[in-house]
Design a protein around this motif. Structure first.
Motif, PDB file in Angstrom:
ATOM      1  N   ALA A  95       0.783  -1.079   0.067  1.00 33.45           N
ATOM      2  CA  ALA A  95       0.040  -0.006  -0.086  1.00 33.45           C
ATOM      3  C   ALA A  95       0.689   1.364  -0.071  1.00 33.45           C
ATOM      4  O   ALA A  95       0.654   2.346  -0.638  1.00 33.45           O
ATOM      5  CB  ALA A  95      -0.888   0.009   1.133  1.00 33.45           C
ATOM      6  N   ALA A  96       2.108   1.216   0.860  1.00 33.74           N
ATOM      7  CA  ALA A  96       2.755   2.335   0.761  1.00 33.74           C
ATOM      8  C   ALA A  96       3.428   2.765  -0.696  1.00 33.74           C
ATOM      9  O   ALA A  96       3.369   4.119  -0.793  1.00 33.74           O
ATOM     10  CB  ALA A  96       3.957   2.231   1.665  1.00 33.74           C
ATOM     11  N   ALA A  97       3.563   1.864  -1.391  1.00 33.61           N
ATOM     12  CA  ALA A  97       4.376   2.233  -2.692  1.00 33.61           C
ATOM     13  C   ALA A  97       2.867   2.710  -3.553  1.00 33.61           C
ATOM     14  O   ALA A  97       3.118   3.769  -4.510  1.00 33.61           O
ATOM     15  CB  ALA A  97       4.568   1.088  -3.422  1.00 33.61           C
ATOM     16  N   ILE A  98       2.026   2.034  -3.444  1.00 33.22           N
ATOM     17  CA  ILE A  98       0.658   2.532  -4.172  1.00 33.22           C
ATOM     18  C   ILE A  98       0.504   4.081  -3.608  1.00 33.22           C
ATOM     19  O   ILE A  98       0.089   4.955  -4.730  1.00 33.22           O
ATOM     20  CB  ILE A  98      -0.595   1.761  -3.937  1.00 33.22           C
ATOM     21  N   ARG A  99       0.384   4.446  -2.537  1.00 37.14           N
ATOM     22  CA  ARG A  99       0.048   5.786  -1.936  1.00 37.14           C
ATOM     23  C   ARG A  99       1.150   6.634  -2.738  1.00 37.14           C
ATOM     24  O   ARG A  99       0.605   7.811  -3.226  1.00 37.14           O
ATOM     25  CB  ARG A  99       0.118   5.846  -0.629  1.00 37.14           C
ATOM     26  N   PRO A 147      13.624   0.575 -10.667  1.00 36.76           N
ATOM     27  CA  PRO A 147      13.219   0.770  -9.197  1.00 36.76           C
ATOM     28  C   PRO A 147      12.483   1.751  -8.632  1.00 36.76           C
ATOM     29  O   PRO A 147      12.769   2.689  -9.144  1.00 36.76           O
ATOM     30  CB  PRO A 147      14.655   0.718  -8.546  1.00 36.76           C
ATOM     31  N   TRP A 148      11.484   1.723  -8.053  1.00 40.02           N
ATOM     32  CA  TRP A 148      10.628   2.376  -7.340  1.00 40.02           C
ATOM     33  C   TRP A 148      10.871   2.720  -5.971  1.00 40.02           C
ATOM     34  O   TRP A 148      10.989   3.815  -5.617  1.00 40.02           O
ATOM     35  CB  TRP A 148       9.146   2.108  -8.009  1.00 40.02           C
ATOM     36  N   MET A 149      10.659   1.605  -5.363  1.00 38.69           N
ATOM     37  CA  MET A 149      10.934   1.655  -3.760  1.00 38.69           C
ATOM     38  C   MET A 149      11.276   0.204  -3.447  1.00 38.69           C
ATOM     39  O   MET A 149      11.268  -0.568  -4.028  1.00 38.69           O
ATOM     40  CB  MET A 149       9.452   1.849  -2.953  1.00 38.69           C
ATOM     41  N   ARG A 150      12.275   0.260  -2.403  1.00 40.40           N
ATOM     42  CA  ARG A 150      12.603  -0.864  -1.796  1.00 40.40           C
ATOM     43  C   ARG A 150      12.179  -1.077  -0.455  1.00 40.40           C
ATOM     44  O   ARG A 150      11.728  -0.296   0.408  1.00 40.40           O
ATOM     45  CB  ARG A 150      14.329  -0.865  -1.595  1.00 40.40           C
ATOM     46  N   PHE A 151      11.554  -2.380   0.009  1.00 40.62           N
ATOM     47  CA  PHE A 151      11.148  -2.707   0.989  1.00 40.62           C
ATOM     48  C   PHE A 151      11.646  -4.120   1.601  1.00 40.62           C
ATOM     49  O   PHE A 151      12.261  -4.838   0.949  1.00 40.62           O
ATOM     50  CB  PHE A 151       9.607  -3.213   0.899  1.00 40.62           C
ATOM     51  N   ARG A 152      11.643  -4.214   2.965  1.00 40.65           N
ATOM     52  CA  ARG A 152      11.924  -5.388   3.574  1.00 40.65           C
ATOM     53  C   ARG A 152      10.725  -5.757   4.417  1.00 40.65           C
ATOM     54  O   ARG A 152      10.264  -5.006   5.313  1.00 40.65           O
ATOM     55  CB  ARG A 152      13.197  -5.238   4.746  1.00 40.65           C
ATOM     56  N   GLY A 153      10.264  -6.686   3.536  1.00 41.25           N
ATOM     57  CA  GLY A 153       8.665  -7.007   4.179  1.00 41.25           C
ATOM     58  C   GLY A 153       7.685  -5.856   3.927  1.00 41.25           C
ATOM     59  O   GLY A 153       7.652  -5.306   2.818  1.00 41.25           O
ATOM     60  N   LEU A 154       7.063  -5.393   4.922  1.00 43.42           N
ATOM     61  CA  LEU A 154       6.197  -4.237   4.879  1.00 43.42           C
ATOM     62  C   LEU A 154       6.863  -2.828   4.892  1.00 43.42           C
ATOM     63  O   LEU A 154       6.267  -1.942   4.818  1.00 43.42           O
ATOM     64  CB  LEU A 154       4.970  -4.295   5.639  1.00 43.42           C
ATOM     65  N   GLU A 155       7.933  -2.859   5.285  1.00 46.82           N
ATOM     66  CA  GLU A 155       8.719  -1.813   5.910  1.00 46.82           C
ATOM     67  C   GLU A 155       9.629  -1.169   4.505  1.00 46.82           C
ATOM     68  O   GLU A 155      10.285  -1.790   3.930  1.00 46.82           O
ATOM     69  CB  GLU A 155       9.783  -1.927   6.894  1.00 46.82           C
TER      70      GLU A 155
END
Length: 157
Positions: A95-99, A147-155
């Motif tokens: 959701a954070a990437a969509i926002r 690349p748009w955003m990097r995550f580890r799990g949901l963070e």
């Protein structure tokens, strides 16, 4: 008097916060297409709903035609397809990437994807396992991606 002003300010602020989604067109709406035999897709949909998205969950016999209509590049395909506004979504996009996508509306971006199904993405949590570090990628109508955003799990990593 200060108490009344503070209380009134709090009341007006609370009312404004409650009305803001309606004033902005309501919660973001996501259309999702998933295969009837997939269990992890439901986890992604529940993640989006828990994050305030309205999701139209469409269980279909074949996701391919929807991906083709959305213009998702073949090398970025994953588990399920989605659409939010004018943007395609592929796989377990947090959701954070969509926002961020909806807030920034970058030129040339047709959608976001999380290729494959890394452990720890929404819907692919594995109890007792460390979540993967993974990239959400942005792709254009020409199929190029970055690349748009990097995550580890949901963070956000």
């Amino acid at each position: 008097m200060h108490f009344i002003t503070t209380r009134r300010g709090f009341m007006y602020g609370s009312m404004a916060a409650a009305l803001l989604p309606a004033a902005c067109g309501g919660s973001p709406k996501v259309e999702a297409w998933r295969d009837r035999t997939c269990g992890c897709c439901g986890g992604w949909i529940e993640h989006l709903r828990a994050e305030g998205f309205e999701v139209d969950d469409k269980v279909v016999d074949a996701v391919g035609p929807h991906r083709q209509a959305l213009g998702t590049p073949p090398d970025l395909m994953s588990c399920h397809a989605g659409k939010v506004g004018r943007y395609a979504l592929e796989g377990h996009v947090p959701a954070a990437a969509i926002r961020r996508l909806l807030n920034e509306r970058p030129d040339g971006v047709a959608g976001l994807s999380v290729p494959a199904m890394p452990v720890g993405v929404p819907g692919m949590e594995v109890p007792g396992s460390e979540p993967s570090t993974y990239d959400v990628v942005a792709f254009g109508h020409d199929g190029a991606w970055r690349p748009w955003m990097r995550f580890r799990g949901l963070e956000v990593a």
